[in-house]
Write a protein that holds these residues in place. Structure first.
Motif, mmCIF file in Angstrom:
data_model
loop_
_atom_site.group_PDB
_atom_site.id
_atom_site.type_symbol
_atom_site.label_atom_id
_atom_site.label_comp_id
_atom_site.label_asym_id
_atom_site.label_seq_id
_atom_site.Cartn_x
_atom_site.Cartn_y
_atom_site.Cartn_z
ATOM 1 N N HIS A 1 0.853 -1.188 0.000
ATOM 2 C CA HIS A 1 0.000 0.000 0.000
ATOM 3 C C HIS A 1 0.890 1.239 0.000
ATOM 4 C CE1 HIS A 1 -2.886 3.029 1.373
ATOM 5 N NE2 HIS A 1 -3.859 2.197 1.025
ATOM 6 N N PRO A 2 0.565 2.262 -0.807
ATOM 7 C CA PRO A 2 1.462 3.418 -0.915
ATOM 8 C C PRO A 2 1.622 4.231 0.360
ATOM 9 C CG PRO A 2 -0.627 3.822 -2.064
ATOM 10 C CD PRO A 2 -0.604 2.376 -1.714
ATOM 11 N N ASP A 3 0.664 4.124 1.300
ATOM 12 C CA ASP A 3 0.720 4.965 2.508
ATOM 13 C C ASP A 3 1.437 4.308 3.679
ATOM 14 O OD1 ASP A 3 -0.683 6.895 1.142
ATOM 15 O OD2 ASP A 3 -2.638 6.318 1.980
ATOM 16 N N TYR A 4 1.786 3.041 3.551
ATOM 17 C CA TYR A 4 2.379 2.346 4.695
ATOM 18 C C TYR A 4 3.613 1.565 4.272
ATOM 19 C CZ TYR A 4 -2.057 3.599 6.750
ATOM 20 O OH TYR A 4 -3.133 4.309 7.180
ATOM 21 N N ASP B 1 5.956 0.880 10.230
ATOM 22 C CA ASP B 1 4.955 1.882 10.619
ATOM 23 C C ASP B 1 4.044 1.325 11.711
ATOM 24 O OD1 ASP B 1 5.887 3.696 8.791
ATOM 25 O OD2 ASP B 1 4.295 3.371 7.318
ATOM 26 N N ASP C 1 -6.385 0.738 3.301
ATOM 27 C CA ASP C 1 -7.358 1.830 3.404
ATOM 28 C C ASP C 1 -8.148 1.776 4.702
ATOM 29 O OD1 ASP C 1 -6.571 2.776 0.949
ATOM 30 O OD2 ASP C 1 -8.254 1.904 -0.157
ATOM 31 N N TYR D 1 -11.682 8.375 6.361
ATOM 32 C CA TYR D 1 -10.337 8.463 6.923
ATOM 33 C C TYR D 1 -10.152 9.736 7.741
ATOM 34 C CZ TYR D 1 -5.218 8.764 7.032
ATOM 35 O OH TYR D 1 -3.914 8.880 7.434
#
Length: 327
Positions: free
Chosen positions: A75-78, A82, A108, A274
């Motif tokens: 996933h691009p955000d994690y 993290d 997500d 979110y």
């Protein structure tokens, strides 16, 4: 291999056990989390007991909350390392949840764990505290302030109720706590309740309109309790409904709404956007006295989850249950 609570069902039996699973058995998802802590909520109790059709597919790992560290991610955000947390999104019902040492999820569904919180603190708050904050945010959006008058909290000894009292009191509200356990009055007062009433005043069939008593309420009970809460709310008051501990029914009339202008606000904690989830957790970091978490919380190991789930459904658990999945 990792340890997990696993629910299985066939034509003959509904079985729940602590077992070891292989990573290859994890469901689809773009983030794998090494879980540090999970929780035991009312919905988890229903899933583990099989007393309500909460689980929608089998086999299932229950647990609607989790906090831990990203092990792998596409996933691009994690990225690996993290710290993340999750509430809701059907985990523990339709997708494997947090009562395990590992979880594979959709990125997500996650949010970053606030820097002010440890994984254990986040799960001490969990869906219960998060839901209580969503209730408070909804009441405030509709104009509630401490000057409006007293706020009633039902199910006061439960997780949502305990956090609702603590959050309201810290914001300067005067709180009425409704409980079926009068012996816990001192506990509720330590959280910030100013008045204690017996839940029996609200739990039986009542009048369409009762004496005006509170300016607003947070209800996690439903059924006759919610109907009586609405009937006793002052003109132009607000009621946030977020639970069904007494039942899913709502045996009420329209009288409070059309004769007093009472507003009933439904709180869905499962699929919030979110931005709203992040806001709620940021506010929890400052809106709670984190030192109170030990007062509200009981910690157990993964192996204790199944018997404690039955205690929870029997009304024998006060506040929150945090599960250390690694012991």
């Amino acid at each position: 291999m990792f340890k997990a609570i696993l629910i299985e069902k066939d034509a003959d039996a509904y079985q729940v056990r602590l077992t070891e699973l292989d990573d290859a058995q994890l469901p689809e998802g773009d983030v794998t989390v090494r879980v540090a802590f999970s929780t035991l909520n009312y919905k988890d109790g229903l899933a583990i007991s099989g007393s309500s059709p909460v689980v929608r597919r089998f086999p299932m790992v229950p647990g609607i909350d989790l906090a831990g560290t990203v092990e792998t991610s596409s996933h691009p955000d994690y990225k690996t390392g993290d710290r993340v947390l999750l509430n809701g999104w059907g985990v523990g019902e339709g997708h494997w949840g947090g009562l395990a040492q590992k979880a594979r999820l959709r990125g997500d569904w996650l949010i970053p764990l606030p820097k002010a919180l440890s994984e254990r603190q986040a799960m001490a708050i969990g869906t219960a505290g998060y839901t209580a904050m969503l209730c408070l945010m909804a009441l405030e959006r509709h104009g509630l302030t401490p000057e409006c008058g007293e706020v009633l909290v039902t199910g006061a000894n439960g997780g949502v109720g305990s956090f609702a009292i603590a959050l309201l009191a810290r914001q300067g509200y005067s709180v009425i706590a409704a409980t079926g356990r009068p012996a816990e009055a001192d506990y509720l007062k330590r959280l910030g309740a100013t008045t204690i009433i017996d839940r029996a005043e609200l739990s039986s069939p009542g009048r369409a309109l009762a004496k005006e008593r509170w300016a607003a309420a947070i209800d996690s009970v439903g059924s006759h309790t919610l109907a009586n809460v609405c009937a006793g709310t002052r003109a132009d008051g607000l009621v946030a409904a977020c639970g069904l501990a007494q039942g899913m029914d709502f045996p009420a009339t329209v009288a409070p709404f059309i004769l007093r202008g009472v507003s009933l606000l439904g709180i869905n904690s499962v699929t919030r956007p979110y931005k709203e989830r992040v806001e709620a957790w940021e506010r929890l970091c400052t809106g709670l006295d984190l030192a109170q978490l030990d007062e509200i919380t009981r910690e157990i190991g993964l192996s204790e989850t199944i018997p404690v789930a039955h205690e929870l459904l029997d009304g024998k658990v006060r506040g929150r249950v945090v599960v250390d999945v690694n012991r």
